[in-house]
Design an enzyme around this catalytic site. Structure first.
Site, mmCIF file in Angstrom:
data_model
loop_
_atom_site.group_PDB
_atom_site.id
_atom_site.type_symbol
_atom_site.label_atom_id
_atom_site.label_comp_id
_atom_site.label_asym_id
_atom_site.label_seq_id
_atom_site.Cartn_x
_atom_site.Cartn_y
_atom_site.Cartn_z
ATOM 1 N N GLU A 1 -8.014 -10.219 3.916
ATOM 2 C CA GLU A 1 -7.040 -9.415 3.182
ATOM 3 C C GLU A 1 -6.747 -9.934 1.774
ATOM 4 O OE1 GLU A 1 -6.141 -6.544 3.960
ATOM 5 O OE2 GLU A 1 -6.282 -6.368 6.145
ATOM 6 N N SER B 1 -7.235 -3.083 -2.771
ATOM 7 C CA SER B 1 -6.668 -1.744 -2.626
ATOM 8 C C SER B 1 -5.257 -1.663 -3.210
ATOM 9 C CB SER B 1 -6.655 -1.332 -1.153
ATOM 10 O OG SER B 1 -5.793 -2.179 -0.410
ATOM 11 N N HIS C 1 -11.780 -2.438 2.646
ATOM 12 C CA HIS C 1 -12.577 -3.209 3.606
ATOM 13 C C HIS C 1 -14.058 -2.855 3.658
ATOM 14 C CE1 HIS C 1 -9.394 -5.472 5.655
ATOM 15 N NE2 HIS C 1 -8.628 -4.400 5.534
ATOM 16 N N HIS D 1 -6.606 2.261 2.060
ATOM 17 C CA HIS D 1 -6.699 0.802 2.194
ATOM 18 C C HIS D 1 -7.900 0.401 3.050
ATOM 19 C CE1 HIS D 1 -5.888 -3.379 3.057
ATOM 20 N NE2 HIS D 1 -6.091 -3.078 4.326
HETATM 21 FE FE LIG Z 1 -6.555 -4.423 5.864
#
Ligand SMILES: [Fe+2]
Length: 290
Positions: A187, A206, A146, A141
């Protein structure tokens, strides 16, 4: 461990009631640690390889171009990358570095790292039985979701500004309002492009199922990004999002969040006191949906 981000929120920092997963004994005072690369097993690398392959084949038409263009910067897709190797490419691009952390870290430590352009990446990977869903952020993730956008200069600046704002929000007792900004942008953010809506949020990018849900499903509500409106909006951590906020560009996001937040927090609190918070997935009168 009060103040530790304990993982009630699956993909972001936030306060929860479970102890964090990860070995914090090896963390330094700033919560960073060496990436224990040698201790990854073949099964760990295989989990990463399969997660990467599953996400990669979904990106076209759903992820924003900035993400698709940069995802290869993560390096070989068949093994968990070495953080240092990514930093070698990232540092000259936008001045960011990747640092290992044992898992979720306290908010103040998290904000301090972002403010220094150091992005904390959890170094452990989920177990095979968690392939479809892991409660706390793992290396997949954190890296896949990111890191590609840290190669985008404007988004990279936004992340640093967020960290600085976070350090300040703690003093202003505005953590929850600022957490909503992170949640609905970093996010779970969507961006409008000439080709249509695209995802840029790491929680979406993700996730096996949320990518299509967020961009194409008719179920969730999508409204234009507006800072104060967003800060009044609660979020859900136990399912796909019921609502998303759509930005026009990373520049818009950076500019909207650049001014001093003290009066913004005051205005939001006043509005919440008068009219209440807004539930996730609600479209207000006068708002149009994407
Ligand atoms: Fe995150």
């Amino acid at each position: 461990m009060s103040g530790i981000n304990q993982g009630a929120a699956p993909v972001t920092y936030g306060v929860g009631d479970r102890p964090p997963r990860g070995d914090y004994a090896r963390a330094r005072a700033d919560y960073t640690c060496e990436q224990a690369w040698a201790s990854y097993t073949e099964a760990d690398h295989d989990t990463y390889r399969r997660l990467y392959a599953r996400q990669l084949q979904q990106l076209q038409g759903l992820a924003c171009d900035e993400f698709i263009d940069a995802v290869q910067q993560l390096g070989a897709a068949d093994r968990i990358p070495r953080f240092d190797a990514i930093t070698e490419r990232l540092l000259p691009a936008t001045g960011w570095q990747i640092v290992g952390v044992p898992g979720l870290i306290p908010e103040a430590a998290f904000f301090a790292l972002l403010a220094e352009r150091r992005f904390p990446v959890t170094d452990w990977i989920r177990q095979p039985e968690e392939f479809d869903y892991v409660v706390e952020p793992d290396v997949f993730h954190d890296l896949f979701g990111h890191v590609p956008l840290l190669f985008d200069p404007t988004f990279a600046d936004y992340m640093q500004a967020y960290g600085r704002g976070g350090l300040k929000a703690g003093r202003l007792d505005a953590g929850e309002l600022l957490a909503r900004l992170y949640w609905y942008t970093v996010e779970f953010g969507l961006i409008r492009t000439p080709q249509g809506l695209r995802a840029y949020g790491a929680g979406i990018l993700s996730s096996a199922g949320e990518l299509r849900h967020s961009v194409q499903s008719r179920a969730p509500k999508r409204v234009a990004f507006e800072l104060q409106r967003l800060m009044r909006t609660r979020y859900r951590i136990d399912s796909f999002q019921a609502g998303y906020f759509v930005i026009d560009s990373f520049r818009q996001l950076f500019d909207a969040t650049a001014p001093e937040f003290t009066p913004v927090y005051a205005a939001v609190r006043e509005r919440i006191a008068a009219e209440g918070e807004i539930e996730a997935g609600v479209v207000l009168p006068g708002e149009s949906e994407y």
